[in-house]
Design an enzyme around this catalytic site. Structure first.
Site, PDB file in Angstrom:
ATOM      1  N   CYS A  86       0.729  -1.408   0.108  1.00 53.50           N
ATOM      2  CA  CYS A  86      -0.073  -0.024   0.095  1.00 53.50           C
ATOM      3  C   CYS A  86       1.048   1.164  -0.187  1.00 53.50           C
ATOM      4  O   CYS A  86       1.430   1.698  -1.154  1.00 53.50           O
ATOM      5  CB  CYS A  86      -0.824  -0.062   1.220  1.00 53.50           C
ATOM      6  N   HIS A 196      -3.220  -5.850   1.183  1.00 52.59           N
ATOM      7  CA  HIS A 196      -2.614  -6.055   2.375  1.00 52.59           C
ATOM      8  C   HIS A 196      -2.753  -7.405   2.616  1.00 52.59           C
ATOM      9  O   HIS A 196      -3.673  -7.853   3.423  1.00 52.59           O
ATOM     10  CB  HIS A 196      -3.397  -5.136   3.499  1.00 52.59           C
ATOM     11  N   GLU A 198      -0.929  -8.722   4.927  1.00 55.61           N
ATOM     12  CA  GLU A 198      -0.855  -8.907   6.392  1.00 55.61           C
ATOM     13  C   GLU A 198      -2.072  -9.078   6.883  1.00 55.61           C
ATOM     14  O   GLU A 198      -2.297  -9.399   8.257  1.00 55.61           O
ATOM     15  CB  GLU A 198       0.148  -8.085   6.877  1.00 55.61           C
TER      16      GLU A 198
END
Length: 231
Positions: A86, A196, A198
């Site tokens: 990002c 994302h 994660e």
């Protein structure tokens, strides 16, 4: 193996990235402040999402000049693994480690939801645990994720297999050229992506499809250093 998670003023996904490394591969991981001038101890560097320096001037444009970025450039040149997520992707393009730019989303709205991605290239350190053409569910959260490059750069990305992820056909949330969600450098050791991973490491989060990005990095490192290496 040892990971660094960079922290800039305004980073807000650094903790997510730190915990993702701990929970997916159980390797050593440190937060590294933006003023650091030595990354030699690390094998992989994560440039996390957020709003570095408040996104003033332009996303990633100020963070690009932080002292630690000189070390990120050196690490990339040494073949270490660099993952920008990002705002981290925006910083890597501003630093010249990846081609192109990230512009305002086509509809000028902040988009925050799950996104379906196609794995275009599963032959690098970040995607070797996926199948080519696999559709994975990875969330997005950005207002300036509209990837753009000129025609010559796009042709080069396509020819060199540098497009790592595309948004599933018909599901491009931001207007990115060629539905691009993530790209690599020519060597394949630097990857930037707007979604994302994660935030997708356990089914309780809605998807565990991001977990394999981290296990891919560990797998690549172990192959590079010999199968007998542990930790």
């Amino acid at each position: 193996m040892k990971f660094a998670v960079l922290v800039f003023p305004g980073s807000n996904c650094d903790i997510d990235c730190y915990k993702a490394v701990e929970d997916t591969v159980g390797q050593k991981v440190d937060y590294v402040w933006h003023t650091a001038t030595d990354l030699s101890a690390y094998d992989a560097i994560i440039v996390p999402g957020g709003f570095s320096y408040g996104d003033y001037l332009r996303c990633g444009a100020i963070a690009r000049f932080a002292p630690v970025m000189n070390e990120v450039v050196k690490a990339a040149e040494q073949g270490k693994y660099i993952l920008g997520i990002c705002n981290g992707f925006q910083i890597l393009t501003e630093a010249g480690l990846l081609p192109g730019v990230l512009r305002r989303n086509e509809n000028l709205k902040f988009r925050c939801h799950s996104a379906l991605l196609e794995v275009v290239n599963n032959n690098n350190a970040f995607t070797n645990q996926y199948s080519k053409g696999e559709i994975i569910d990875i969330p997005i959260a950005h207002g300036e994720g509209n990837y753009y490059c000129d025609d010559a750069t796009l042709a080069k990305l396509q020819a060199n297999n540098q497009i790592v992820f595309r948004y599933k056909a018909g599901a491009n949330p931001n207007g990115s050229v060629d539905d691009i969600a993530g790209i690599s450098n020519e060597s394949g050791n630097v990857v930037g992506m707007m979604p994302h991973p994660e935030r997708a490491i356990d089914e309780i989060l809605g998807s565990a499809d991001g977990k394999r990005m981290f296990t891919s990095i560990l797998n690549a490192w172990r192959e590079q250093h010999g199968a007998a290496v542990n930790g």
